[in-house]
Design a protein around this motif. Sequence first.
Motif, PDB file in Angstrom:
ATOM      1  N   GLU A  83       0.690  -1.029   0.023  1.00 55.74           N
ATOM      2  CA  GLU A  83      -0.055   0.036  -0.015  1.00 55.74           C
ATOM      3  C   GLU A  83       0.725   1.314   0.144  1.00 55.74           C
ATOM      4  O   GLU A  83       1.885   1.487   0.746  1.00 55.74           O
ATOM      5  N   PHE A  84       0.750   2.174  -0.940  1.00 52.55           N
ATOM      6  CA  PHE A  84       1.322   3.524  -0.773  1.00 52.55           C
ATOM      7  C   PHE A  84       0.207   4.544  -0.541  1.00 52.55           C
ATOM      8  O   PHE A  84      -0.903   4.544  -0.754  1.00 52.55           O
ATOM      9  N   VAL A  85       0.414   5.104   0.764  1.00 56.63           N
ATOM     10  CA  VAL A  85      -0.444   6.127   1.225  1.00 56.63           C
ATOM     11  C   VAL A  85       0.321   7.575   1.147  1.00 56.63           C
ATOM     12  O   VAL A  85       1.504   7.744   1.316  1.00 56.63           O
ATOM     13  N   LEU A  86      -0.584   8.485   0.727  1.00 56.77           N
ATOM     14  CA  LEU A  86      -0.257   9.926   0.820  1.00 56.77           C
ATOM     15  C   LEU A  86      -1.289  10.761   1.391  1.00 56.77           C
ATOM     16  O   LEU A  86      -2.459  10.502   1.209  1.00 56.77           O
ATOM     17  N   ILE A  87      -0.821  11.707   2.256  1.00 55.16           N
ATOM     18  CA  ILE A  87      -1.827  12.543   3.045  1.00 55.16           C
ATOM     19  C   ILE A  87      -2.024  13.897   2.136  1.00 55.16           C
ATOM     20  O   ILE A  87      -0.732  14.408   1.511  1.00 55.16           O
TER      21      ILE A  87
END
Length: 117
Positions: free
Chosen positions: A58-62
Amino acid sequence: MERPDVSDRGNLLHNLPLSAIAEQFIPLAQGDRCRIEQIVSTGQASPPDFWYDQDETEFVLILQGEAELECQGEAPQILHAGDWRILPAHCRHRVNYTQAEPPTVWLAVFYPAATGT
């Protein structure tokens, strides 16, 4: 010229809920081996002693707000707008905190775990 389908575009920071009991997971796109979601958090956190353990990377970006992300065995990390992290498959992780106002908006991309050749 043909008008594109309205579902082919959008703005991840428009029409956000001001508050919600549960996080909102909004599917944006999906293929055979990848999916993209918008996650809107308004103060939610993982339950005590709960750890995500996913088969996918999983790649997460805020995009807006902030959150505290903890990976098992590591110190918790505060993520602010613009910060991103890759969570490899089976990286046990949890969310300790999300900012409620303004809502925390995440972009999450899930894809298959890397395999050896």
